[in-house]
Design an enzyme around this catalytic site. Structure first.
Site, mmCIF file in Angstrom:
data_model
loop_
_atom_site.group_PDB
_atom_site.id
_atom_site.type_symbol
_atom_site.label_atom_id
_atom_site.label_comp_id
_atom_site.label_asym_id
_atom_site.label_seq_id
_atom_site.Cartn_x
_atom_site.Cartn_y
_atom_site.Cartn_z
ATOM 1 C CG ASP A 175 46.027 46.685 38.434
ATOM 2 O OD1 ASP A 175 46.160 48.158 37.274
ATOM 3 O OD2 ASP A 175 45.823 47.127 39.751
ATOM 4 C CE1 TYR B 87 38.946 49.896 37.831
ATOM 5 C CE2 TYR B 87 38.494 51.795 38.831
ATOM 6 C CZ TYR B 87 38.671 50.924 37.783
ATOM 7 O OH TYR B 87 39.240 51.080 36.950
#
Length: 326
Positions: A60, A124
């Site tokens: 993002d 992540y």
């Protein structure tokens, strides 16, 4: 002698602040992605055909990467041999015009290798800081690298219990954006952990006594990802606290939504058993699963391939000779 086409896998890292995500932004828009700068640098390789990067993992706007990956093809003029992987990496770094992007390593790979589809694992890391009671209390050097919470502490035991409900193979529809076009929302979350982090070296000693840093880590072969325009990006206290509509577009990744729910558990706004109920509801429009943790606390930590080691180990090849650094 004909032209020599070579396919490479490159590991690269970036600070996501200021980028509109990793993917290239085409056209005359002011926004720019990390890929734009990588492909601009690749123009200096003088390939016969334009060089395009196929990115392994979308991130993002504002999200960082310790190690993302992409493949690219370089077709040199007749009579010129392919670049060695080392020369390619050095050339890209030499011509990169943005100081927040770095190519870590490159490899020659087979012509049918695909950086996205060949990945076997993605990890992540999400960073939190508790004890930030006032705006501006967090060190300037940490402001774009973690989610600052006003709470003094988190109930980590409850967060770990809640995380256990997310482990394994599930339909994660509740943690994707409404209207997602993903063919399947079934994913296997192989690992999830919540643990304290060392004191930040960027925080003054007198301030670090009041702050505690935490990390959440998620590992899967793939995660749900879709650009959405209606997510609520959290500020401060999580789902139970202040929130503001995301500026422009919010990218509602599965990881940021799971993080928001786990933080809500840590703050006492949700019970661990409610996370199981949210997961089983498969409803992305519920009160808590609509919340999205801020992008700037999230890092893509690693992308792994079956015949390559992690970039954190300098990508040491452990498989076929075709995966070459020569």
């Amino acid at each position: 002698m004909g032209s020599a086409r070579a396919r490479y896998l490159v590991y690269f890292q970036y600070l996501g602040t200021g980028f509109n995500g990793v993917a290239a932004v085409r056209g005359a828009q002011r926004a720019v992605g990390v890929q734009n700068f990588l492909e601009e640098a690749a123009e200096r390789l003088n390939s016969v055909e334009p060089v395009k990067f196929t990115i392994s993992s979308r991130t993002d706007a504002g999200v960082h990467a310790l190690s993302n990956a992409a493949h690219l093809d370089v077709l040199r003029r007749p009579g010129l041999p392919p670049f060695s992987a080392q020369v390619l990496a050095e050339a890209l770094n030499t011509h990169l015009r943005h100081p927040a992007i770095r190519v870590v390593k490159a490899f020659r790979v087979p012509d049918d290798f695909h950086a996205r589809f060949a990945a076997t694992s993605r990890t992540y890391l999400y960073r939190l800081a508790t004890g930030c009671l006032r705006p501006g209390q967090l060190s300037l050097f940490e402001r774009n690298l973690c989610w600052a919470l006003r709470a003094d502490s988190l109930d980590v035991t409850a967060m770990r219990e809640a995380a256990g409900h997310l482990l394994g193979t599930h339909d994660f529809s509740a943690f994707q954006s409404a209207g997602s076009t993903a063919q399947s929302s079934v994913r296997t979350l192989r690992h999830i952990s919540v643990f304290p982090s060392p004191a930040s070296p960027f925080v003054l000693p007198e301030e670090s006594r009041k702050l505690q840093f935490w990390s959440l880590e998620f590992e899967s072969q793939s995660f749900l990802y879709r650009q959405v325009g209606s997510a609520l990006v959290l500020r401060g206290r999580g789902c139970g606290g202040a929130k503001a509509p995301a500026a422009d577009w919010a990218l509602g990744s599965q990881v940021r939504r799971m993080t928001a729910v786990l933080v809500a558990v840590g703050l006492g706004a949700l019970a661990p058993t409610q996370v199981k109920a949210i997961l089983e509801s498969r409803d992305p429009l519920g009160k808590h699963q609509k919340c999205v943790a801020p992008a700037h606390g999230l890092f893509l930590k690693s992308v792994l391939y079956r015949d390559l080691g992690p970039a954190s180990n300098l990508g040491c090849p452990v498989g076929p000779a075709a995966w070459s650094q020569r």
